[in-house]
Scaffold this motif. Structure first.
Motif, PDB file in Angstrom:
ATOM      1  N   PRO A 134       0.627  -4.150  -0.803  1.00  0.00           N
ATOM      2  CA  PRO A 134       1.563  -3.351  -1.592  1.00  0.00           C
ATOM      3  C   PRO A 134       1.012  -2.860  -2.928  1.00  0.00           C
ATOM      4  N   LEU A 135      -0.269  -3.125  -3.235  1.00  0.00           N
ATOM      5  CA  LEU A 135      -0.788  -2.704  -4.530  1.00  0.00           C
ATOM      6  C   LEU A 135      -1.058  -1.198  -4.595  1.00  0.00           C
ATOM      7  N   LYS A 136      -1.629  -0.663  -3.547  1.00  0.00           N
ATOM      8  CA  LYS A 136      -1.941   0.768  -3.483  1.00  0.00           C
ATOM      9  C   LYS A 136      -1.832   1.223  -2.040  1.00  0.00           C
ATOM     10  N   THR A 137      -1.795   2.522  -1.845  1.00  0.00           N
ATOM     11  CA  THR A 137      -1.805   3.095  -0.502  1.00  0.00           C
ATOM     12  C   THR A 137      -3.243   3.476  -0.178  1.00  0.00           C
ATOM     13  N   GLY A 138      -3.722   3.000   0.963  1.00  0.00           N
ATOM     14  CA  GLY A 138      -5.083   3.303   1.372  1.00  0.00           C
ATOM     15  C   GLY A 138      -5.853   2.034   1.680  1.00  0.00           C
ATOM     16  N   ALA A 139      -7.179   2.152   1.672  1.00  0.00           N
ATOM     17  CA  ALA A 139      -8.047   1.022   2.020  1.00  0.00           C
ATOM     18  C   ALA A 139      -8.711   0.451   0.769  1.00  0.00           C
TER      19      ALA A 139
ATOM     20  N   VAL B 200      -8.568  -9.782  -1.922  1.00  0.00           N
ATOM     21  CA  VAL B 200      -8.056 -11.065  -2.409  1.00  0.00           C
ATOM     22  C   VAL B 200      -6.805 -10.834  -3.258  1.00  0.00           C
ATOM     23  N   GLN B 201      -6.843  -9.832  -4.143  1.00  0.00           N
ATOM     24  CA  GLN B 201      -5.673  -9.493  -4.972  1.00  0.00           C
ATOM     25  C   GLN B 201      -4.496  -9.067  -4.102  1.00  0.00           C
ATOM     26  N   VAL B 202      -4.789  -8.285  -3.072  1.00  0.00           N
ATOM     27  CA  VAL B 202      -3.752  -7.784  -2.169  1.00  0.00           C
ATOM     28  C   VAL B 202      -3.082  -8.950  -1.452  1.00  0.00           C
ATOM     29  N   VAL B 203      -3.886  -9.856  -0.917  1.00  0.00           N
ATOM     30  CA  VAL B 203      -3.351 -11.008  -0.190  1.00  0.00           C
ATOM     31  C   VAL B 203      -2.497 -11.863  -1.119  1.00  0.00           C
TER      32      VAL B 203
ATOM     33  N   ARG C  99       0.801 -10.183  -1.608  1.00  0.00           N
ATOM     34  CA  ARG C  99       1.634 -10.305  -0.414  1.00  0.00           C
ATOM     35  C   ARG C  99       2.239 -11.695  -0.304  1.00  0.00           C
ATOM     36  N   LEU C 100       1.447 -12.720  -0.612  1.00  0.00           N
ATOM     37  CA  LEU C 100       1.965 -14.094  -0.570  1.00  0.00           C
ATOM     38  C   LEU C 100       3.074 -14.292  -1.605  1.00  0.00           C
ATOM     39  N   LYS C 101       2.895 -13.737  -2.780  1.00  0.00           N
ATOM     40  CA  LYS C 101       3.920 -13.837  -3.834  1.00  0.00           C
ATOM     41  C   LYS C 101       5.217 -13.172  -3.371  1.00  0.00           C
ATOM     42  N   ILE C 102       5.112 -11.980  -2.802  1.00  0.00           N
ATOM     43  CA  ILE C 102       6.292 -11.262  -2.320  1.00  0.00           C
ATOM     44  C   ILE C 102       6.963 -12.044  -1.193  1.00  0.00           C
ATOM     45  N   ALA C 103       6.162 -12.578  -0.275  1.00  0.00           N
ATOM     46  CA  ALA C 103       6.720 -13.346   0.846  1.00  0.00           C
ATOM     47  C   ALA C 103       7.448 -14.582   0.346  1.00  0.00           C
ATOM     48  N   LYS C 104       6.882 -15.270  -0.645  1.00  0.00           N
ATOM     49  CA  LYS C 104       7.536 -16.463  -1.197  1.00  0.00           C
ATOM     50  C   LYS C 104       8.856 -16.086  -1.861  1.00  0.00           C
TER      51      LYS C 104
END
Length: 90
Positions: free
Chosen positions: A20-25, A32-35, A38-43
């Motif tokens: 969810p940080l940016k659109t694209g690759a 690592v930042q992206v994961v 995502r974990l923070k949002i999931a929690k």
């Protein structure tokens, strides 16, 4: 070759989904930042679904869920519930 949408460095291969940080690759290092995000949002979603936004939830044997912003508040709510619902009429 691709270019990371987070750090703008070039990477080989397909890269990683940067949402969810940016659109694209993104590159492997930025993934690592992206994961972590995502974990923070999931929690946060799990906590909200399980606790209706409360930080602490303690279940009574009868199924009542005592809630509070901290453990002390949840215990206080549980005690009030138990005094009201499970106290002996005698």
């Amino acid at each position: 070759m691709g270019k990371c949408v987070i750090c703008n460095q070039e990477f080989e291969g397909y890269g990683h989904n940067a949402e969810p940080l940016k659109t694209g690759a993104c590159c492997g290092s930025c993934n690592v930042q992206v994961v972590l995000e995502r974990l923070k949002i999931a929690k946060e979603m799990k906590d909200k679904m399980n606790n209706d936004g409360w930080s602490f939830v303690i279940s009574c044997a009868c199924g009542y869920k005592a809630k509070g912003n901290n453990e002390d508040e949840a215990n206080e709510d549980l005690e009030k519930h138990q005094d009201k619902e499970h106290s002996s009429p005698f």
